[in-house]
Design a protein around this motif. Structure first.
Motif, PDB file in Angstrom:
ATOM      1  N   UNK A   6       0.843  -1.199   0.000  1.00 51.42           N
ATOM      2  CA  UNK A   6       0.000   0.000   0.000  1.00 51.42           C
ATOM      3  C   UNK A   6       0.875   1.244   0.000  1.00 51.42           C
ATOM      4  N   UNK A   7       0.487   2.215  -0.823  1.00 49.63           N
ATOM      5  CA  UNK A   7       1.093   3.549  -0.790  1.00 49.63           C
ATOM      6  C   UNK A   7       0.002   4.518  -0.369  1.00 49.63           C
ATOM      7  N   UNK A   8       0.313   5.335   0.638  1.00 49.44           N
ATOM      8  CA  UNK A   8      -0.628   6.339   1.117  1.00 49.44           C
ATOM      9  C   UNK A   8      -0.050   7.710   0.798  1.00 49.44           C
ATOM     10  N   UNK A   9      -0.837   8.533   0.112  1.00 49.20           N
ATOM     11  CA  UNK A   9      -0.417   9.895  -0.211  1.00 49.20           C
ATOM     12  C   UNK A   9      -1.059  10.817   0.820  1.00 49.20           C
ATOM     13  N   UNK A 119       8.704  15.608   1.571  1.00 49.96           N
ATOM     14  CA  UNK A 119       9.139  16.429   0.448  1.00 49.96           C
ATOM     15  C   UNK A 119       9.083  15.601  -0.845  1.00 49.96           C
ATOM     16  N   UNK A 120       8.051  14.787  -0.931  1.00 54.79           N
ATOM     17  CA  UNK A 120       7.867  13.838  -2.044  1.00 54.79           C
ATOM     18  C   UNK A 120       6.419  13.994  -2.523  1.00 54.79           C
ATOM     19  N   UNK A 121       6.213  14.897  -3.468  1.00 54.47           N
ATOM     20  CA  UNK A 121       4.860  15.223  -3.931  1.00 54.47           C
ATOM     21  C   UNK A 121       4.393  14.251  -5.011  1.00 54.47           C
ATOM     22  N   UNK A 122       3.155  13.838  -4.905  1.00 55.55           N
ATOM     23  CA  UNK A 122       2.523  12.988  -5.913  1.00 55.55           C
ATOM     24  C   UNK A 122       2.470  13.722  -7.251  1.00 55.55           C
ATOM     25  N   UNK A 135       2.580   4.838  -8.165  1.00 54.99           N
ATOM     26  CA  UNK A 135       2.608   6.285  -8.366  1.00 54.99           C
ATOM     27  C   UNK A 135       3.969   6.749  -8.853  1.00 54.99           C
ATOM     28  N   UNK A 136       3.971   7.919  -9.483  1.00 52.25           N
ATOM     29  CA  UNK A 136       5.188   8.660  -9.815  1.00 52.25           C
ATOM     30  C   UNK A 136       5.138   9.929  -8.983  1.00 52.25           C
ATOM     31  N   UNK A 137       6.300  10.396  -8.532  1.00 49.48           N
ATOM     32  CA  UNK A 137       6.355  11.632  -7.760  1.00 49.48           C
ATOM     33  C   UNK A 137       7.011  12.730  -8.578  1.00 49.48           C
TER      34      UNK A 137
END
Length: 191
Positions: A6-9, A119-122, A135-137
């Motif tokens: 799981x990736x949570x933004x 500091x890792x924006x979607x 996802x890519x950031x």
């Protein structure tokens, strides 16, 4: 490319709490947030947290003298959005500094194996065979996962990036937001 279950933004209260629940189920979880760690949740300084909720969130109870503790109250007077229907309740509530409370939550989540990247924006979703696979950031990083969760709050960055007929992709504006106004008063007579 590292793969996660799981990736949570979004690494504020909801994203961090949910990440811990998933980690406790044995899932490999990554939480990313566009803000630097030290700037997280600085837009809202206060959270109200019932004393009964500490055990549910698996965090140590705040007490007077702790840096996250602001105040405690037990009498809650509330009215409807149209300033009608007054309601009086007795609930043990702590007023906490939100950034410091989230830091407590994050410490618990990390101890259970959750990984955080700040500091890792979607930027965009990764699709394979018409299915979301990660996802890519904006930093150019790619992360694969079985599930992507949008905990970005009002910006709804994941929801708004899905261009399909089955999901609403409108931007949330001022008329779509719900505001709560709080006023703290010390009552002479609590009856």
């Amino acid at each position: 490319m590292i793969e996660y279950d799981v990736i949570i933004v979004g690494a504020c209260t909801s994203g961090t709490y949910f990440s811990n629940l998933l980690a406790l189920e044995g899932l490999k979880v990554l939480v990313i947030d566009k803000d630097k760690e030290e700037d997280l949740s600085k837009r809202l300084d206060i959270i109200h947290f019932t004393r009964d909720s500490y055990k549910d969130f698996n965090v140590e109870e705040a007490k007077e003298g702790d840096e996250d503790f602001v105040h405690n109250f037990t009498l809650v007077l509330s009215k409807s959005g149209t300033n009608e229907h007054p309601k009086k309740e007795t609930i043990d509530v702590d007023v906490l500094h939100l950034p410091l409370f989230i830091k407590k939550l994050r410490k618990v989540a990390i101890s259970n194996g959750v990984e955080f990247k700040f500091n890792e924006a979607f930027d965009s979703l990764i699709y394979e065979n018409n299915r979301i696979k990660g996802i890519k950031t904006k930093n150019g990083n790619e992360y694969k996962s079985r599930l992507v969760v949008d905990a970005s709050g009002i910006p709804s960055v994941i929801r708004r990036s899905i261009k399909d007929d089955y999901i609403e992709d409108f931007e949330i504006g001022p008329k779509d937001k719900f505001y709560v106004l709080l006023k703290y008063v010390k009552l002479k007579d609590e009856s």
